[in-house]
Design a protein around this motif. Sequence first.
Motif, short mmCIF file in Angstrom:
data_model
loop_
_atom_site.label_atom_id
_atom_site.label_comp_id
_atom_site.label_asym_id
_atom_site.label_seq_id
_atom_site.Cartn_x
_atom_site.Cartn_y
_atom_site.Cartn_z
N ALA A 32 69.32 6.15 65.53
CA ALA A 32 69.83 6.94 64.40
C ALA A 32 70.74 8.06 64.89
CB ALA A 32 68.67 7.52 63.61
N LEU A 33 70.45 8.61 66.06
CA LEU A 33 71.30 9.67 66.61
C LEU A 33 72.72 9.17 66.81
CD1 LEU A 33 68.87 11.23 69.24
CD2 LEU A 33 69.56 12.21 67.04
N MET B 247 73.58 9.68 57.27
CA MET B 247 73.56 8.24 57.57
C MET B 247 73.20 8.04 59.04
SD MET B 247 74.09 5.01 56.87
CE MET B 247 75.10 4.72 55.40
N PRO B 248 72.11 7.32 59.33
CA PRO B 248 71.16 6.67 58.43
C PRO B 248 70.08 7.64 57.95
CG PRO B 248 70.57 6.19 60.68
CD PRO B 248 71.82 7.02 60.76
N SER B 249 69.32 7.23 56.96
CA SER B 249 68.24 8.05 56.44
C SER B 249 66.96 7.78 57.22
CB SER B 249 68.00 7.75 54.96
OG SER B 249 66.80 8.35 54.52
N MET B 250 66.52 8.78 57.99
CA MET B 250 65.26 8.62 58.70
C MET B 250 64.06 8.84 57.79
SD MET B 250 65.34 7.50 61.78
CE MET B 250 66.39 6.31 60.94
N ALA C 112 68.21 -0.72 58.92
CA ALA C 112 68.85 -1.36 60.08
C ALA C 112 68.36 -0.74 61.38
CB ALA C 112 70.37 -1.24 59.96
N CYS C 113 68.20 0.59 61.40
CA CYS C 113 67.67 1.25 62.60
C CYS C 113 66.25 0.79 62.90
CB CYS C 113 67.70 2.76 62.42
SG CYS C 113 69.36 3.48 62.39
N LEU C 114 65.45 0.62 61.85
CA LEU C 114 64.08 0.14 62.05
C LEU C 114 64.07 -1.27 62.60
CD1 LEU C 114 61.03 0.65 61.73
CD2 LEU C 114 61.22 -0.29 59.41
#
Length: 299
Positions: free
Chosen positions: A123-124, A171-174, A226-228
């Motif tokens: 996400a970073l 973006m993205p939403s953690m 998508a990050c997950l």
Amino acid sequence: MRTRPSLRSLRSPRRPRLWFEILLIAVSYWLYSLVRNAVPEQKAAALRNADWIWSLEHTMGLAFEETVNQAVNSVTWLIVSMNYYYATLHFVVTIGVLIWLFRRHPGRYAATRLILFATTAVALLGYYVFPLAPPRLMNGNGFIDTVMLHQTWGSMASGDLKHMSNQYAAMPSMHIGWSLWCGLTICALARVPWARVLGALYPVATLVVIVATANHFWLDAVGGMACLAFGVAVSYAWYGALPHRLPKRVQRSVTGRLRALRRRPAPAPAPSPEPAAQAGASHAGTAGFGPRASAPSGD
């Protein structure tokens, strides 16, 4: 030959250590906050990207955030509750799930934690590559900053605390990435039906909250998903299985077993049978011939 067993031992589930986990989580979150807030805000680029996202959602016919934001804001008790939900549960539920995993599923803890860490790390990259203003900071739109309007406490995104956090990292939403991690973990590992129901509802409720409070577009939630997915892939590649396929408990780590073997005293050598046999033969000879030698003669 030595590298393979050591790598295999690192990839095998092991019992987590409390002091190490507390230190790891504290340092990791500190680094995450430091890097996230060190990313240049790039206000102009963030606002341009927000206009592009809003236009894209209109093209798709799914630009509903403004309507939801204004409708929920008309119910004061509801929007105030959502403000506090946004500010607190993001951390409270995530830490609670980690504690639950540590106590009840220690064999699956490391793999599940890796998913969370990898999700947050990627996400970073999103914050750096694609700065994005939240809807409440867009110019010329009807979005309402509900925290500012109702003066609720706790949000790092509004009020006096906004200077402590990057305002253009939507973006993205953690909130979605972490809540979906919590929900999937609970649904996969909890045995109680009501717990699984709450786990399934938690990311859905979080999606409603981030939209109603104008902190995120729904496409930010897609970015969190998508990050997950990336985090799940990293954990699967390392452990060779999804967390719920790993053993629930690990009795002792490979390192612990090796130490126990090293500390175990060596067994005493068994006595050799040869001296005993020789002693038996000598005793037999004495018993058989001694009396004849000492018997008196017939004379």
